[in-house]
Enzyme design. Structure first.
Site, mmCIF file in Angstrom:
data_model
loop_
_atom_site.group_PDB
_atom_site.id
_atom_site.type_symbol
_atom_site.label_atom_id
_atom_site.label_comp_id
_atom_site.label_asym_id
_atom_site.label_seq_id
_atom_site.Cartn_x
_atom_site.Cartn_y
_atom_site.Cartn_z
ATOM 1 N N SER A 45 0.869 -1.182 0.000
ATOM 2 C CA SER A 45 0.000 0.000 0.000
ATOM 3 C C SER A 45 0.904 1.230 0.000
ATOM 4 C CB SER A 45 -0.926 -0.007 1.218
ATOM 5 O OG SER A 45 -0.213 0.096 2.409
ATOM 6 N N HIS A 158 -3.316 -5.950 2.421
ATOM 7 C CA HIS A 158 -2.415 -7.006 2.885
ATOM 8 C C HIS A 158 -3.100 -8.357 3.028
ATOM 9 C CE1 HIS A 158 0.372 -3.767 4.819
ATOM 10 N NE2 HIS A 158 0.412 -3.778 3.502
ATOM 11 N N GLN A 166 -6.495 -1.704 7.299
ATOM 12 C CA GLN A 166 -5.359 -2.581 6.998
ATOM 13 C C GLN A 166 -4.747 -3.268 8.220
ATOM 14 O OE1 GLN A 166 -2.326 -1.204 3.928
ATOM 15 N NE2 GLN A 166 -1.105 -1.012 5.768
ATOM 16 N N GLU A 167 -4.602 -2.524 9.317
ATOM 17 C CA GLU A 167 -3.850 -3.095 10.434
ATOM 18 C C GLU A 167 -4.497 -2.800 11.778
ATOM 19 O OE1 GLU A 167 0.251 -1.814 10.194
ATOM 20 O OE2 GLU A 167 0.191 -1.924 8.013
ATOM 21 N N GLU A 208 1.741 -9.449 6.800
ATOM 22 C CA GLU A 208 2.584 -9.094 7.942
ATOM 23 C C GLU A 208 2.431 -10.079 9.090
ATOM 24 O OE1 GLU A 208 1.877 -4.946 8.790
ATOM 25 O OE2 GLU A 208 2.829 -4.346 6.913
ATOM 26 N N ASP A 245 -3.826 1.084 11.832
ATOM 27 C CA ASP A 245 -3.397 1.688 10.570
ATOM 28 C C ASP A 245 -4.439 1.341 9.518
ATOM 29 O OD1 ASP A 245 -2.337 2.687 8.297
ATOM 30 O OD2 ASP A 245 -0.580 1.368 8.222
ATOM 31 N N GLU A 290 -2.811 5.558 12.462
ATOM 32 C CA GLU A 290 -1.929 5.914 11.336
ATOM 33 C C GLU A 290 -2.758 6.000 10.058
ATOM 34 O OE1 GLU A 290 1.262 3.084 11.042
ATOM 35 O OE2 GLU A 290 1.357 3.279 8.874
ATOM 36 N N ASP A 317 1.820 8.235 7.454
ATOM 37 C CA ASP A 317 2.674 7.274 6.728
ATOM 38 C C ASP A 317 2.657 7.684 5.252
ATOM 39 O OD1 ASP A 317 3.826 5.110 5.445
ATOM 40 O OD2 ASP A 317 2.255 3.678 5.944
ATOM 41 N N LYS A 342 9.982 4.986 7.263
ATOM 42 C CA LYS A 342 10.320 3.819 6.459
ATOM 43 C C LYS A 342 11.467 4.216 5.546
ATOM 44 C CE LYS A 342 5.621 1.901 5.944
ATOM 45 N NZ LYS A 342 4.384 2.056 5.143
ATOM 46 N N HIS A 370 8.760 -1.351 9.397
ATOM 47 C CA HIS A 370 8.996 -2.317 8.312
ATOM 48 C C HIS A 370 8.109 -1.966 7.111
ATOM 49 C CE1 HIS A 370 5.285 -4.978 9.397
ATOM 50 N NE2 HIS A 370 5.023 -3.706 9.469
ATOM 51 N N ARG A 371 8.152 -2.815 6.076
ATOM 52 C CA ARG A 371 7.189 -2.788 4.977
ATOM 53 C C ARG A 371 6.463 -4.130 4.972
ATOM 54 N NH1 ARG A 371 7.445 1.940 1.742
ATOM 55 N NH2 ARG A 371 5.294 1.245 1.467
ATOM 56 N N SER A 372 5.373 -4.188 4.214
ATOM 57 C CA SER A 372 4.658 -5.469 4.166
ATOM 58 C C SER A 372 5.484 -6.545 3.465
ATOM 59 C CB SER A 372 3.299 -5.296 3.510
ATOM 60 O OG SER A 372 3.420 -4.609 2.286
ATOM 61 N N LYS A 393 7.216 -0.553 14.551
ATOM 62 C CA LYS A 393 6.082 -1.278 13.988
ATOM 63 C C LYS A 393 6.666 -2.295 13.029
ATOM 64 C CE LYS A 393 3.101 -0.004 10.464
ATOM 65 N NZ LYS A 393 1.846 0.423 9.835
HETATM 66 P P1 PGA Z 1 3.109 -1.263 3.080
HETATM 67 O O1 PGA Z 1 2.214 -1.204 4.383
HETATM 68 O O2 PGA Z 1 4.483 -1.672 3.468
HETATM 69 O O3 PGA Z 1 2.385 -2.264 2.234
HETATM 70 O O4 PGA Z 1 3.074 0.116 2.490
HETATM 71 C C1 PGA Z 1 2.675 -0.828 5.623
HETATM 72 C C2 PGA Z 1 1.954 0.392 6.135
HETATM 73 O O5 PGA Z 1 1.034 0.923 5.491
HETATM 74 O O6 PGA Z 1 2.327 0.876 7.198
HETATM 75 ZN ZN ZN Z 2 0.739 2.603 7.047
#
Ligand code: PGA
Ligand code: ZN
Length: 433
Positions: A45, A158, A166-167, A208, A245, A290, A317, A342, A370-372, A393
């Site tokens: 994303s 994800h 998403q999270e 993740e 998130d 987030e 983000d 990131k 991190h990233r996904s 995170k």
């Molecule tokens: P991404 O997701 O690494 O797929 O961008 C992580 C996030 O949105 O924090």
């Molecule tokens: Zn994010």
């Protein structure tokens, strides 16, 4: 004259990430023989304003996702220009990499190529000095451990067919140490798994490592988290809090300026969505949200921040993409009060550290992330400690590419002994301290 810190060679290769997609690995060697290695992560994303990840687009290899162009750039143009450079001058190296690239968003050589070299260089110096990376980046006597924000329920981009958001993360704010916090989180993760099985909510795991059940609504995820925290014997709000998130850019419809919750068949305006966050914050022990709004919906971000920003961490983000210029805009407007960091969103270590510094100078909290799409690389664990961010995170407490980061932090905390402090709830604004 020999100088053991001079770069003697750099070599990139194409390896696999945790989703089975190709990514860049770089090995950089100094004249001393010390080697630094970095493996580059990849998002799903991704924000529109991120530095560009170079993919080959050759449909005959990895469905177009190969990174041989990027690795070839490292092995040719970049290698030619950085051999002989003093590796201790990270800023000069990063500036040179940007100059060689020549584009405003690292699109020519690829941020994946550039970041690999940038991070491998820092590791090489730390390895030559025989000290941990965090200590090389920030020599101190005492260090702040990060509070982990662990993504145990995955949705959005994800995981297929799960929540719109998403999270859903759990945050062990009441633990006495990082290591204890990770244990709490791992225990809750197992309870959540059992609960899902009992309810016949068959589930895959998302990218993740969090579960990705098909739930009737987004709020059902919150209820599952609360129940799992309680079943583990912990008190929501005192011991363990919740962070979200939603990655709202992913469900923002630019034409109508609405947020589409497909799971619930609802369309919300920015104000409606802010109302929803506000209601959830009244109902659940949420310490952090987030990307609660889309990456260019600045007006709504300002409204959200004035409504909830005193007690809740509001993290940009996709909004900031680790870019100090976008962060400056946020600081000036009063949009968000925290930034997700990131390294591959911006593409060099120096720019990553500049964004952290600007945030901290302006009372914005920083979360190293991190990233996904990840690898076994543990650079972000060291960055979290070096920058005294107090938060990291890096996914569920499961799957090797996620536990690699947590395990490295367990090692760091163990080795630091009494020189390590765990901030717990002090890392957050919440009035629940
Ligand atoms: P991404 O997701 O690494 O797929 O961008 C992580 C996030 O949105 O924090
Ligand atoms: Zn994010």
């Amino acid at each position: 004259m020999t100088n053991s810190f001079l770069v003697s060679s750099v070599k990139a290769r194409e390896i696999l990430d945790s989703r089975g997609n190709p990514t860049v690995e770089v090995e950089l060697t100094l004249q001393s023989g010390a080697i630094g290695t970095a493996l580059v992560p990849s998002g799903a994303s991704t924000g529109a304003h991120e530095a560009v990840e170079l993919r080959d687009q050759d449909k005959n290899r990895f469905h177009g996702k190969g990174v041989r162009l990027a690795t070839n750039y490292v092995n040719s143009e970049i290698s030619e220009q950085i051999i002989g450079l003093d590796s201790r001058d990270q800023v000069a190296l990063d500036r040179l990499l940007m100059d060689i690239d020549g584009s405003p968003n690292k699109s020519r050589l690829g941020a994946n190529a550039i970041l690999g070299v940038s991070l491998a260089n820092a590791w090489a110096v730390a390895n030559h000095k025989r000290i941990p990376l965090y200590q090389y980046l920030n020599p101190q006597v005492d260090y702040l451990m990060p509070v982990p924000m662990c993504n145990v329920l995955n949705g959005g981009a994800h995981a297929e067919n799960s929540t719109d958001f998403q999270e859903f993360m759990i945050v062990p704010t009441g633990a006495g140490s990082f290591t204890e916090g990770i244990r709490w989180v791992a225990e809750i993760y197992q309870i959540l798994k059992t609960t899902l099985t009992e309810r016949k909510l068959t589930t895959t795991v998302g990218d993740e490592g969090g579960f990705a059940p098909q739930l009737p609504s987004n709020e059902a995820a919150m209820e599952l988290l609360m129940e799992s925290i309680e079943k583990s014997g912990k008190k929501p709000g005192d011991d363990v809090c919740i962070a979200l998130d939603p990655a709202a850019t992913e469900f923002f419809i630019a034409d109508s300026e609405e947020y589409l919750l497909s799971r619930e068949n609802r369309r919300l305006t920015g104000t409606d969505l802010i109302d929803l966050w506000s209601k959830w914050c009244d109902t659940y022990p949420i310490v952090s949200i987030e990307d609660g709004l889309a990456e260019d919906d600045w007006n709504s971000w300002v409204n959200l921040t004035s409504r909830l920003g005193r007690n809740v961490q509001l993290v940009g983000d996709d909004l900031f993409v680790t870019d100090k210029n976008r962060l400056k805009t946020g600081i000036e407007l009063g949009a968000a009060n925290s930034i997700l960091i990131k390294p591959n969103q911006i593409g060099t270590l120096s720019e990553t550290l500049e964004a952290v510094q600007l945030a901290q100078e302006n009372n914005f909290s920083t979360i190293i992330s991190h990233r996904s799409g990840e690898t076994e690389d543990v650079t972000i664990s060291h960055l979290a400690v070096a920058t005294k961010s107090g938060q990291i995170k890096t996914g569920a407490p499961a799957r090797g590419e996620r536990t690699a980061k947590y395990n490295e932090l367990i090692r760091i905390e163990d080795r630091l002994g009494s020189a390590a402090t765990y901030p717990g709830a002090n890392s957050f604004r919440s009035s629940r301290k």
